[in-house]
Design an enzyme around this catalytic site. Structure first.
Site, mmCIF file in Angstrom:
data_model
loop_
_atom_site.group_PDB
_atom_site.id
_atom_site.type_symbol
_atom_site.label_atom_id
_atom_site.label_comp_id
_atom_site.label_asym_id
_atom_site.label_seq_id
_atom_site.Cartn_x
_atom_site.Cartn_y
_atom_site.Cartn_z
ATOM 1 N N ARG A 80 0.858 -1.194 0.000
ATOM 2 C CA ARG A 80 0.000 0.000 0.000
ATOM 3 C C ARG A 80 0.891 1.240 0.000
ATOM 4 O O ARG A 80 1.679 1.440 0.918
ATOM 5 C CB ARG A 80 -0.909 -0.008 1.234
ATOM 6 C CG ARG A 80 -1.683 1.286 1.402
ATOM 7 C CD ARG A 80 -2.662 1.214 2.583
ATOM 8 N NE ARG A 80 -3.291 2.508 2.760
ATOM 9 C CZ ARG A 80 -3.000 3.360 3.751
ATOM 10 N NH1 ARG A 80 -2.105 3.050 4.679
ATOM 11 N NH2 ARG A 80 -3.606 4.528 3.822
ATOM 12 N N HIS A 124 -2.436 11.064 0.805
ATOM 13 C CA HIS A 124 -1.849 10.871 2.136
ATOM 14 C C HIS A 124 -1.191 12.208 2.519
ATOM 15 O O HIS A 124 0.008 12.273 2.781
ATOM 16 C CB HIS A 124 -0.855 9.703 2.109
ATOM 17 C CG HIS A 124 -0.559 9.084 3.438
ATOM 18 N ND1 HIS A 124 -0.700 7.743 3.700
ATOM 19 C CD2 HIS A 124 -0.116 9.620 4.601
ATOM 20 C CE1 HIS A 124 -0.342 7.480 4.955
ATOM 21 N NE2 HIS A 124 0.021 8.614 5.530
ATOM 22 N N GLU A 167 -6.506 8.554 6.631
ATOM 23 C CA GLU A 167 -6.696 9.273 7.892
ATOM 24 C C GLU A 167 -7.161 10.713 7.707
ATOM 25 O O GLU A 167 -6.428 11.652 8.041
ATOM 26 C CB GLU A 167 -5.405 9.225 8.718
ATOM 27 C CG GLU A 167 -4.946 7.803 8.995
ATOM 28 C CD GLU A 167 -3.846 7.706 10.051
ATOM 29 O OE1 GLU A 167 -3.354 8.749 10.503
ATOM 30 O OE2 GLU A 167 -3.508 6.576 10.428
ATOM 31 N N ASN A 292 -6.845 2.001 10.074
ATOM 32 C CA ASN A 292 -5.520 2.305 10.600
ATOM 33 C C ASN A 292 -5.656 2.293 12.115
ATOM 34 O O ASN A 292 -6.420 3.081 12.677
ATOM 35 C CB ASN A 292 -5.048 3.700 10.144
ATOM 36 C CG ASN A 292 -4.686 3.729 8.664
ATOM 37 O OD1 ASN A 292 -4.945 2.782 7.931
ATOM 38 N ND2 ASN A 292 -4.090 4.821 8.236
ATOM 39 N N TYR A 294 -3.593 2.251 15.828
ATOM 40 C CA TYR A 294 -2.352 2.375 16.602
ATOM 41 C C TYR A 294 -2.578 2.292 18.105
ATOM 42 O O TYR A 294 -1.754 1.756 18.823
ATOM 43 C CB TYR A 294 -1.640 3.694 16.267
ATOM 44 C CG TYR A 294 -1.041 3.669 14.881
ATOM 45 C CD1 TYR A 294 0.220 3.128 14.665
ATOM 46 C CD2 TYR A 294 -1.753 4.131 13.785
ATOM 47 C CE1 TYR A 294 0.773 3.058 13.401
ATOM 48 C CE2 TYR A 294 -1.212 4.071 12.509
ATOM 49 C CZ TYR A 294 0.050 3.530 12.320
ATOM 50 O OH TYR A 294 0.582 3.450 11.059
ATOM 51 N N GLU A 351 -3.153 0.027 8.252
ATOM 52 C CA GLU A 351 -1.929 0.420 8.965
ATOM 53 C C GLU A 351 -1.996 -0.086 10.401
ATOM 54 O O GLU A 351 -3.040 -0.003 11.044
ATOM 55 C CB GLU A 351 -1.762 1.948 9.044
ATOM 56 C CG GLU A 351 -1.241 2.591 7.798
ATOM 57 C CD GLU A 351 -1.038 4.097 7.941
ATOM 58 O OE1 GLU A 351 -0.733 4.572 9.053
ATOM 59 O OE2 GLU A 351 -1.184 4.788 6.921
HETATM 60 C C1 FCB Z 1 -0.320 7.212 10.791
HETATM 61 C C2 FCB Z 1 -0.030 7.780 9.416
HETATM 62 C C3 FCB Z 1 1.264 7.278 8.822
HETATM 63 C C4 FCB Z 1 2.344 7.158 9.853
HETATM 64 C C5 FCB Z 1 1.862 6.389 11.053
HETATM 65 C C6 FCB Z 1 2.904 6.170 12.112
HETATM 66 O O1 FCB Z 1 -1.141 8.064 11.501
HETATM 67 O O2 FCB Z 1 -1.053 7.473 8.510
HETATM 68 O O3 FCB Z 1 1.613 8.134 7.770
HETATM 69 O O4 FCB Z 1 2.784 8.422 10.205
HETATM 70 O O5 FCB Z 1 0.774 7.037 11.621
#
Ligand code: FCB
Length: 441
Positions: A80, A124, A167, A292, A294, A351
């Site tokens: 991607r 992006h 995002e 995405n 995290y 992500e």
């Molecule tokens: C996300 C972004 C990506 C990268 C990661 C760590 O929020 O989409 O570009 O910065 O975090």
């Protein structure tokens, strides 16, 4: 700990890695590329740690062939990446920069030659600087649709999956409300206008793609489960506000549910005018939703504290990466919610990854045990989600290699592959080996 293997994920499941144009390409002034808002933002004093920029980044523009070989070596099924709008249309619209488009065509063809699915993110965050007022202008929405058409006409027969935006929350709110990302503006009304234009451009782009390509089309928002700090009515309401701000604001209009009414009320006069026709344009049927993921967030009610009147609190003693808490269970809960609440039929993790203080050891390797454990834990949640019948069909690790981490510059390394930014030498970390073994098993 389960030994992960392909069988646990099912035959259709794709393992991939993700990157984005501004974070890896470099060559910002080469072959006719126009300036992006990130080029400009990086030049403003204090915007980026150590004054870093994406001018050179991973020099991927010149090393693309080797980088694809590296992916092949790792054994990924899919890649991607994002296309830099100002590389293709230096002025944001109008004249096409053939050399820029050629670069992406070579990349796509190289991936296909190696048996890797090219998955394209249309945006992006590297908006052409030449578009006046950026995302505050409705014209930018139309320019985005035209740009989508240019790319789809050239690559539409070969791209495996299309994502419109990455995002949108970060672009709208970090870029226009908090000022931490380009273009560095600070007004909630601007963030909401930007968000609306991003969503509208998403809807138009889906339409354009539908007319020109057969491949699945989706969007890749970031999601962060929000938990109340206690069972109190106040904390539950605070968590709901944070959830509306971060999670519901983009996915609900995209799925045809309109903007969340509680948040519309909270934003009050900061809201842009939203017509019913705009909402219809935004709500296009999607083939896939990218997730995405995290981290999670725990919030408490905090009257008087900012727009949302809440504050983030630490709960429990979870291990941390260099910049965040590690909470794999949040991924599972997020997936459950997307499936059960919104009935999503196809989800891909677009992500997921972590930054650690990686060190090159004397044996010339990077023993990033923390990242291996992170990937393992999150992938186990994906297996669990699939066992529960949640249709997750792919996982993209962020990122293929260390790169320009936005306002953190080069201080946060998220790669499976280590990059020495002086020599541009790539060294697969133990996490790359973990991924390689998994995709072979
Ligand atoms: C996300 C972004 C990506 C990268 C990661 C760590 O929020 O989409 O570009 O910065 O975090």
């Amino acid at each position: 700990m389960t030994q992960l293997n392909r069988g646990l994920f099912g035959e259709d499941f794709k393992f991939g890695v993700a990157t984005s144009s501004y974070q890896i390409e470099g060559a910002t002034e080469q072959d006719g590329r126009g300036a992006s808002i990130w080029d400009t933002f990086c030049k403003s004093a204090g915007a980026i740690k150590h004054g870093h920029s994406g001018d050179i980044a991973c020099d991927h523009y010149h090393r693309m062939t080797d980088d694809v070989d590296l992916m092949k070596w790792i054994g990924v099924d899919a890649y991607r990446f994002s296309i830099a709008w100002p590389r293709v249309l230096p002025h944001g619209r109008g004249a096409i920069n053939e050399k820029g488009l050629d670069f992406y065509e070579r990349l796509v063809d190289r991936l296909l030659a190696k048996g890797i699915d090219p998955c394209v993110t249309r945006y992006h965050w590297d908006l052409p600087e030449a578009l006046p007022n950026g995302w505050l202008e409705r014209d930018t929405v139309l320019a985005f649709a035209d740009y989508t058409e240019v790319v789809a006409r050239r690559l539409g027969d070969r791209v495996a999956t299309w994502f419109t935006h990455n995002e949108p929350w970060c672009q709208a709110f970090l870029g226009y409300q908090i000022g931490m990302f380009a273009p560095g503006r600070k007004a909630i009304s601007e963030a909401l206008l930007c968000a609306h234009h991003l969503l509208l451009s998403h809807g138009l782009a889906v339409n354009v793609l539908r007319a020109l390509v057969k491949a699945p089309v989706g969007i890749a928002p970031n999601f962060m489960p929000v938990y109340p700090a206690s069972d109190s009515v106040q904390d539950i309401a605070a968590a709901r506000r944070q959830d509306g701000y971060f999670n519901r604001w983009f996915i609900e209009p995209a799925l045809g549910l309109g903007y969340p009414p509680d948040m519309v009320e909270l934003y009050g006069s900061a809201m842009p005018v939203v017509s019913a026709e705009d909402l219809r344009t935004i709500a296009q049927p999607l083939d896939v939703v990218g997730v995405n993921y995290y981290e999670r967030m725990v919030v408490a009610d905090a009257p008087g504290n900012g727009l949302l009147q809440c504050r983030s609190v630490t709960e429990g003693n979870h291990p941390r990466t260099k910049d965040r808490e590690i909470y794999p269970h949040g991924l599972l809960e997020q997936l459950r919610r997307l499936h059960r609440e919104y009935g999503l039929e196809r989800i891909v993790i677009t992500e997921n990854g972590a930054a650690f203080a990686d060190e090159l050891t004397e044996d010339g390797r990077i023993h990033d045990a923390g990242r291996v454990a992170f990937l393992q834990a999150h992938l186990e949640r994906v297996v669990e989600a699939r066992a529960e019948g949640i249709p997750v069909s792919g996982y993209f690790a962020w990122s293929l290699m260390d790169n320009f981490e936005w306002s953190e510059g080069y201080t946060l390394r998220y790669g499976l592959v280590h990059v020495d930014f002086d020599s541009q030498k790539r060294t697969p970390k133990d996490s790359a080996l973990f991924y390689r073994e998994l995709t072979r098993r």
